[in-house]
Design an enzyme around this catalytic site. Structure first.
Site, PDB file in Angstrom:
ATOM      1  N   ASP A 103       2.260   2.514  -3.010  1.00 59.86           N
ATOM      2  CA  ASP A 103       2.046   2.795  -4.445  1.00 59.86           C
ATOM      3  C   ASP A 103       1.303   4.332  -4.356  1.00 59.86           C
ATOM      4  O   ASP A 103       1.698   5.176  -4.863  1.00 59.86           O
ATOM      5  CB  ASP A 103       1.793   2.075  -5.286  1.00 59.86           C
ATOM      6  CG  ASP A 103       0.430   1.310  -5.382  1.00 59.86           C
ATOM      7  OD1 ASP A 103      -0.331   1.452  -4.431  1.00 59.86           O
ATOM      8  OD2 ASP A 103       0.024   0.541  -6.288  1.00 59.86           O
ATOM      9  N   HIS A 140       0.749  -1.044   0.136  1.00 59.59           N
ATOM     10  CA  HIS A 140       0.021   0.065   0.067  1.00 59.59           C
ATOM     11  C   HIS A 140       0.804   1.401   0.035  1.00 59.59           C
ATOM     12  O   HIS A 140       0.507   2.258   0.530  1.00 59.59           O
ATOM     13  CB  HIS A 140      -0.987  -0.014   1.178  1.00 59.59           C
ATOM     14  CG  HIS A 140      -2.115  -0.967   0.865  1.00 59.59           C
ATOM     15  ND1 HIS A 140      -3.359  -0.384   0.469  1.00 59.59           N
ATOM     16  CD2 HIS A 140      -2.276  -2.393   1.046  1.00 59.59           C
ATOM     17  CE1 HIS A 140      -3.978  -1.668   0.332  1.00 59.59           C
ATOM     18  NE2 HIS A 140      -3.424  -2.912   0.739  1.00 59.59           N
ATOM     19  N   TYR A 196     -10.418  -1.437   0.599  1.00 57.82           N
ATOM     20  CA  TYR A 196      -9.207  -0.736   0.281  1.00 57.82           C
ATOM     21  C   TYR A 196      -9.337   0.805  -0.170  1.00 57.82           C
ATOM     22  O   TYR A 196      -8.516   1.612   0.343  1.00 57.82           O
ATOM     23  CB  TYR A 196      -8.922  -1.492  -1.386  1.00 57.82           C
ATOM     24  CG  TYR A 196      -7.667  -1.002  -2.099  1.00 57.82           C
ATOM     25  CD1 TYR A 196      -6.688  -1.610  -2.123  1.00 57.82           C
ATOM     26  CD2 TYR A 196      -7.701   0.160  -2.648  1.00 57.82           C
ATOM     27  CE1 TYR A 196      -5.410  -1.323  -2.698  1.00 57.82           C
ATOM     28  CE2 TYR A 196      -6.653   0.589  -3.414  1.00 57.82           C
ATOM     29  CZ  TYR A 196      -5.278  -0.060  -3.444  1.00 57.82           C
ATOM     30  OH  TYR A 196      -4.444   0.183  -4.202  1.00 57.82           O
ATOM     31  N   LEU A 228      -2.775 -11.737  -7.572  1.00 56.55           N
ATOM     32  CA  LEU A 228      -1.743 -11.935  -8.176  1.00 56.55           C
ATOM     33  C   LEU A 228      -1.778 -10.915  -9.550  1.00 56.55           C
ATOM     34  O   LEU A 228      -1.104 -10.936 -10.596  1.00 56.55           O
ATOM     35  CB  LEU A 228      -1.350 -13.370  -8.695  1.00 56.55           C
ATOM     36  CG  LEU A 228      -1.114 -14.281  -7.693  1.00 56.55           C
ATOM     37  CD1 LEU A 228      -0.879 -15.724  -8.256  1.00 56.55           C
ATOM     38  CD2 LEU A 228      -0.009 -13.965  -7.241  1.00 56.55           C
ATOM     39  N   GLY A 244      -8.676 -14.178  -7.837  1.00 57.43           N
ATOM     40  CA  GLY A 244      -8.800 -13.821  -6.551  1.00 57.43           C
ATOM     41  C   GLY A 244      -7.714 -14.301  -5.914  1.00 57.43           C
ATOM     42  O   GLY A 244      -7.661 -14.384  -4.458  1.00 57.43           O
ATOM     43  N   ALA A 245      -6.629 -14.734  -6.430  1.00 53.05           N
ATOM     44  CA  ALA A 245      -5.323 -15.083  -5.771  1.00 53.05           C
ATOM     45  C   ALA A 245      -4.432 -13.948  -5.175  1.00 53.05           C
ATOM     46  O   ALA A 245      -3.312 -14.081  -4.765  1.00 53.05           O
ATOM     47  CB  ALA A 245      -4.343 -16.174  -6.615  1.00 53.05           C
ATOM     48  N   SER A 297      -6.343  -8.984 -13.172  1.00 56.06           N
ATOM     49  CA  SER A 297      -6.929  -7.801 -13.796  1.00 56.06           C
ATOM     50  C   SER A 297      -5.998  -6.874 -14.553  1.00 56.06           C
ATOM     51  O   SER A 297      -6.171  -6.705 -15.594  1.00 56.06           O
ATOM     52  CB  SER A 297      -7.983  -6.890 -12.831  1.00 56.06           C
ATOM     53  OG  SER A 297      -7.314  -6.405 -11.786  1.00 56.06           O
ATOM     54  N   ASP A 312       0.613  -2.904  -9.851  1.00 58.04           N
ATOM     55  CA  ASP A 312       0.198  -3.824 -10.500  1.00 58.04           C
ATOM     56  C   ASP A 312       0.458  -3.707 -12.063  1.00 58.04           C
ATOM     57  O   ASP A 312       1.248  -4.714 -12.659  1.00 58.04           O
ATOM     58  CB  ASP A 312      -1.216  -4.430 -10.532  1.00 58.04           C
ATOM     59  CG  ASP A 312      -1.912  -4.498  -8.967  1.00 58.04           C
ATOM     60  OD1 ASP A 312      -0.834  -4.432  -8.315  1.00 58.04           O
ATOM     61  OD2 ASP A 312      -2.835  -4.528  -8.700  1.00 58.04           O
TER      62      ASP A 312
HETATM   63  C1  GLA Z   1      -3.450  -3.862  -5.056  1.00 54.29           C
HETATM   64  C2  GLA Z   1      -3.502  -2.547  -5.680  1.00 54.29           C
HETATM   65  C3  GLA Z   1      -2.051  -1.951  -5.960  1.00 54.29           C
HETATM   66  C4  GLA Z   1      -1.406  -1.665  -4.450  1.00 54.29           C
HETATM   67  C5  GLA Z   1      -1.517  -3.230  -3.849  1.00 54.29           C
HETATM   68  C6  GLA Z   1      -1.027  -2.848  -2.294  1.00 54.29           C
HETATM   69  O1  GLA Z   1      -2.798  -4.986  -5.553  1.00 54.29           O
HETATM   70  O2  GLA Z   1      -3.867  -2.789  -7.072  1.00 54.29           O
HETATM   71  O3  GLA Z   1      -1.952  -0.758  -6.423  1.00 54.29           O
HETATM   72  O4  GLA Z   1      -1.976  -0.922  -3.786  1.00 54.29           O
HETATM   73  O5  GLA Z   1      -2.893  -3.746  -3.678  1.00 54.29           O
HETATM   74  O6  GLA Z   1       0.216  -2.634  -2.006  1.00 54.29           O
END
Ligand code: GLA
Length: 388
Positions: free
Chosen positions: A40, A38, A225, A129, A126-127, A132, A176
């Site tokens: 980014d 968290h 989130y 990873l 939903g893993a 999306s 991501d």
């Molecule tokens: C998800 C979000 C990312 C990042 C992470 C946590 O993967 O898509 O942008 O915030 O959570 O680090």
């Protein structure tokens, strides 16, 4: 290493569905977040890597207007007007990631219409990873190639992020999409979300990552989130009032100043920020540790990260805690939840020679706690490509 099997399968399904071979095929990988949870959207830094699983996106020309889209994993097809800015209804939410990307590409003068598309992924849903983001990036690479256009990679990442924000309802950062675009073979990516720069970091040859998935539900748009993001912004705004330099985001507060001042801001915001500020600090220290080859201390940072996820950011869950403890007991150098949290997977850092034995031991320990995770070795892989 890109997933050739999923690509071959996607091409075969596309040919079967539309009666013609795709002329354009792109592939984009998922990711594991190694450290920097968290951070980014707080203009912070991260370590992540692209993985050897991803999404493949195929396109061929159609004689009808509009976009026809098949999700091969679930054997479903839908159609939409690429000029319409509205998200599709929830029951075809899977199509919104694609529609969002096609829509925002229009802002860069990349306009497609009259196309048949198919996507197929090897990333378990939903893993945690980033399936999306892999889909968004694969879509963008394919559409750009089909249209014969090029745009900056950072803009591709931002388009994926906007699709998440506006078409899927998750106010995510850029981690991501960056990981999927900038992945390097057998290496980590160190990303800086203030400067939007990424640096490849070599991994020692004798370590690998494990991905351990306890199979608990993970849907970021429905998770807290977005609320966490607001708490972080609140903490930054309040800290900005207390120091004589600008704190535009949590990245800017000095670690010592945060420790001294956290008692003076909203308690809940301070608690959430404790995790994020700690993570930004750990990533910075982690750069040095990796360059010195100090894997023991780097691994401990992964455990420390999980601990403040659990206690301060509260984005863990019982199953992930059990997995992290099992990894510790099994002899991993470090382990933590990877990605948004509230489900998803854990990442563990292990010596390559111990990998198989540690996987087996983690599963055995979890079984005694009535949890049945799957565990596999991750091959850090290169980023997105146009296959043809
Ligand atoms: C998800 C979000 C990312 C990042 C992470 C946590 O993967 O898509 O942008 O915030 O959570 O680090």
């Amino acid at each position: 290493m890109y997933d050739e099997t999923v690509t071959a399968d996607a091409i075969a399904i596309h040919t079967d569905t539309y009666g013609t071979e795709p002329t354009t095929v792109a592939y984009a990988p998922g990711r594991i977040e190694v450290l920097g949870n968290h951070t980014d959207y707080n203009a912070g830094t991260t370590f992540s890597c692209a993985i050897n699983m991803g999404h493949c996106f195929c396109i061929s020309k159609s004689d009808k207007p509009g976009v026809r889209l098949t999700a091969a994993d679930i054997n479903a097809t839908t159609e939409f007007d690429p000029a319409s800015p509205e998200p599709l209804e929830k029951k075809v939410q899977w199509a919104n990631y694609v529609k969002g990307v096609i829509h925002y590409l229009r802002g860069f003068d990349v306009v497609v219409d009259g196309i048949d598309c198919t996507f197929l992924g090897s990333i378990p849903m939903g893993a945690g990873l980033s399936s999306s983001a892999a889909l968004e990036v694969a879509t963008a690479y394919a559409v750009l190639s089909y249209a014969g256009k090029e745009i900056d990679k950072i803009d591709i990442a931002k388009i994926g992020q906007r699709a998440e924000h506006e078409f899927a309802g998750c106010s995510c950062g850029l981690l991501d999409q960056f990981s999927s675009i900038y992945g390097v073979h057998h290496g980590l990516i160190h990303s800086d979300f203030r400067t939007l720069e990424t640096y490849p970091v070599k991994l020692p040859d004798d370590v690998v990552f494990l991905m351990i998935n306890p199979h608990v539900k993970h849907a970021l748009a429905e998770s807290p989130y977005n609320a966490r993001r607001l708490s972080c912004e609140k903490a930054a705004a309040q800290l900005n009032e207390l120091v004589d330099y600008e704190v535009g985001a949590l990245r800017d507060i000095k670690f010592e100043d945060f420790e001294a001042l956290k008692g003076q801001i909203d308690p809940e915001a301070a608690q959430r920020a404790t995790h994020v500020v700690g993570e930004i600090h750990r990533v910075e220290e982690g750069v040095k540790l990796l360059s010195e080859g100090n894997l023991k201390a780097f691994g401990q940072f992964l455990f420390d990260s999980h601990e403040t996820s659990r206690t301060a950011f509260e984005n863990s869950c019982e199953e992930l805690d059990v997995v992290v403890e099992a990894a510790r007991e099994a002899g991993a150098l470090g382990a933590r939840l990877s990605g948004g949290g509230w489900g998803g997977s854990c990442v563990a850092l292990v010596h390559a020679v111990d990998a198989e034995a540690i996987c087996a031991k983690i599963i055995e320990i979890c079984k005694t706690k009535h949890i049945a995770p799957t565990a596999e070795i991750i091959i850090p892989s290169a980023g997105a490509i146009v296959v043809k």
